[in-house]
Write a protein that holds these residues in place. Structure first.
Motif, PDB file in Angstrom:
ATOM      1  N   LYS A 221       1.885  -2.848  -9.098  1.00  0.00           N
ATOM      2  CA  LYS A 221       1.260  -4.209  -9.166  1.00  0.00           C
ATOM      3  C   LYS A 221       0.050  -4.065  -8.108  1.00  0.00           C
ATOM      4  O   LYS A 221      -0.378  -3.656  -7.363  1.00  0.00           O
ATOM      5  CB  LYS A 221       2.526  -5.064  -8.207  1.00  0.00           C
ATOM      6  CG  LYS A 221       1.949  -6.469  -8.026  1.00  0.00           C
ATOM      7  CD  LYS A 221       3.092  -7.189  -7.210  1.00  0.00           C
ATOM      8  CE  LYS A 221       3.253  -8.681  -7.477  1.00  0.00           C
ATOM      9  NZ  LYS A 221       4.079  -9.427  -6.620  1.00  0.00           N
ATOM     10  N   LEU A 222      -1.097  -4.905  -9.107  1.00  0.00           N
ATOM     11  CA  LEU A 222      -2.358  -4.994  -8.478  1.00  0.00           C
ATOM     12  C   LEU A 222      -2.093  -5.927  -7.398  1.00  0.00           C
ATOM     13  O   LEU A 222      -1.788  -7.114  -7.618  1.00  0.00           O
ATOM     14  CB  LEU A 222      -3.337  -5.616  -9.456  1.00  0.00           C
ATOM     15  CG  LEU A 222      -4.768  -5.823  -9.197  1.00  0.00           C
ATOM     16  CD1 LEU A 222      -5.256  -4.511  -8.743  1.00  0.00           C
ATOM     17  CD2 LEU A 222      -5.555  -6.457 -10.212  1.00  0.00           C
ATOM     18  N   VAL A 223      -2.586  -5.334  -6.112  1.00  0.00           N
ATOM     19  CA  VAL A 223      -2.289  -6.434  -4.915  1.00  0.00           C
ATOM     20  C   VAL A 223      -3.994  -6.966  -4.705  1.00  0.00           C
ATOM     21  O   VAL A 223      -3.880  -8.238  -4.382  1.00  0.00           O
ATOM     22  CB  VAL A 223      -1.977  -5.570  -3.772  1.00  0.00           C
ATOM     23  CG1 VAL A 223      -2.282  -6.193  -2.491  1.00  0.00           C
ATOM     24  CG2 VAL A 223      -0.758  -4.986  -3.830  1.00  0.00           C
ATOM     25  N   GLU A 224      -4.926  -6.342  -4.812  1.00  0.00           N
ATOM     26  CA  GLU A 224      -6.315  -6.894  -4.521  1.00  0.00           C
ATOM     27  C   GLU A 224      -7.228  -6.130  -5.557  1.00  0.00           C
ATOM     28  O   GLU A 224      -7.549  -4.958  -5.507  1.00  0.00           O
ATOM     29  CB  GLU A 224      -6.678  -6.640  -3.033  1.00  0.00           C
ATOM     30  CG  GLU A 224      -8.028  -6.968  -2.660  1.00  0.00           C
ATOM     31  CD  GLU A 224      -7.786  -8.519  -2.483  1.00  0.00           C
ATOM     32  OE1 GLU A 224      -8.839  -9.296  -2.554  1.00  0.00           O
ATOM     33  OE2 GLU A 224      -7.001  -9.256  -2.237  1.00  0.00           O
ATOM     34  N   PRO A 225      -7.726  -6.944  -6.499  1.00  0.00           N
ATOM     35  CA  PRO A 225      -8.852  -6.326  -7.535  1.00  0.00           C
ATOM     36  C   PRO A 225     -10.305  -5.984  -6.464  1.00  0.00           C
ATOM     37  O   PRO A 225     -10.445  -6.750  -5.524  1.00  0.00           O
ATOM     38  CB  PRO A 225      -9.228  -7.416  -8.280  1.00  0.00           C
ATOM     39  CG  PRO A 225      -8.893  -8.677  -7.602  1.00  0.00           C
ATOM     40  CD  PRO A 225      -7.592  -8.346  -6.731  1.00  0.00           C
ATOM     41  N   TRP A 226     -11.148  -5.321  -7.023  1.00  0.00           N
ATOM     42  CA  TRP A 226     -12.402  -4.969  -6.079  1.00  0.00           C
ATOM     43  C   TRP A 226     -13.283  -6.230  -6.393  1.00  0.00           C
ATOM     44  O   TRP A 226     -13.251  -6.706  -7.516  1.00  0.00           O
ATOM     45  CB  TRP A 226     -12.963  -3.758  -6.766  1.00  0.00           C
ATOM     46  CG  TRP A 226     -12.596  -2.642  -6.563  1.00  0.00           C
ATOM     47  CD1 TRP A 226     -11.868  -1.759  -7.573  1.00  0.00           C
ATOM     48  CD2 TRP A 226     -12.223  -1.736  -5.451  1.00  0.00           C
ATOM     49  NE1 TRP A 226     -11.433  -0.554  -7.133  1.00  0.00           N
ATOM     50  CE2 TRP A 226     -11.626  -0.379  -5.804  1.00  0.00           C
ATOM     51  CE3 TRP A 226     -12.533  -2.023  -4.089  1.00  0.00           C
ATOM     52  CZ2 TRP A 226     -11.323   0.325  -4.717  1.00  0.00           C
ATOM     53  CZ3 TRP A 226     -12.447  -1.023  -3.264  1.00  0.00           C
ATOM     54  CH2 TRP A 226     -11.780   0.157  -3.551  1.00  0.00           C
ATOM     55  N   LYS A 227     -13.763  -6.613  -5.217  1.00  0.00           N
ATOM     56  CA  LYS A 227     -14.930  -7.572  -5.213  1.00  0.00           C
ATOM     57  C   LYS A 227     -16.256  -7.019  -5.231  1.00  0.00           C
ATOM     58  O   LYS A 227     -16.583  -5.969  -4.595  1.00  0.00           O
ATOM     59  CB  LYS A 227     -14.825  -8.407  -3.982  1.00  0.00           C
ATOM     60  CG  LYS A 227     -13.469  -9.205  -3.824  1.00  0.00           C
ATOM     61  CD  LYS A 227     -13.481 -10.054  -2.500  1.00  0.00           C
ATOM     62  CE  LYS A 227     -12.051 -10.700  -2.349  1.00  0.00           C
ATOM     63  NZ  LYS A 227     -11.076  -9.878  -2.012  1.00  0.00           N
TER      64      LYS A 227
END
Length: 193
Positions: free
Chosen positions: A154-160
């Motif tokens: 599960k993607l928790v945090e995408p790159w900003k």
């Protein structure tokens, strides 16, 4: 007379059952639930796949770490039992893809979702992933009260993406740390070109 015999027999049986229950309860150790948190780098196919990250909780703060593909870092911590306590880790990630800030909350009941007592997070080119299990409820009317578990990435945090202000600050820092010899050699290279 027969009634007194049955009452005495039942009393003795209940005393034996209570002794077994009390002995079993006294032998249970109460304490914190042990967990491990694993962070693995899977930044494959990039020019600069290394990631720098820092994690901290209320009890412990780790130094900044540089992670290359296929490497992982883990640490152990304890969570108060019975779901009434939680341990929160704040992790900051920096890479060529950008930045990510992840808040990892661990309860004593989380062990089912982590696949045991090891919670795994993976760094990928599109963000930070939780690798474990998630609970779900079937849509079948007969099974709607049944809770099931399935594996998940599960993607928790995408790159900003890096902001222009952050990039300028990084460039200024890099220029400030150059020695005077580096500037001399850079100027010679420009004259020869």
């Amino acid at each position: 007379m027969r009634g007194d015999y049955i009452i005495a027999k039942n009393t003795i049986i209940w005393c034996l059952v209570l002794q077994v229950i009390i002995f079993h309860i006294e032998s249970i150790e109460f304490g914190d639930v042990s967990f491990s948190l694993v962070i693995k780098n899977e930044m494959y196919g990039l020019k600069r796949p290394s990631v720098i990250y820092h994690c901290k909780s209320t009890e412990k703060s780790f130094r900044w770490r540089r992670s290359h593909p296929k490497t992982e870092f883990s640490w152990d911590f304890d969570v108060p039992p019975f779901g009434n306590g939680e341990v929160t880790h704040l992790c900051h990630f920096l890479s060529s893809q950008g930045t990510a800030h992840v808040e990892i909350k661990t309860l004593s009941m989380t062990s089912m979702l982590c696949g045991g007592h090891v919670c795994k997070y993976v760094i990928k080119p599109d963000g930070i992933y939780f690798v474990g299990f998630e609970t779900y409820y079937p849509h079948n009317i007969l099974l709607r009260f049944l809770e099931l578990v399935r594996p998940v990435d599960k993607l928790v945090e995408p790159w900003k993406a890096w902001s222009p202000r952050q990039l300028n600050a990084l460039r200024a820092e890099r220029n400030r740390t150059r020695s005077s010899d580096d500037k001399y050699y850079d100027d010679d290279d420009k004259e020869n070109a």
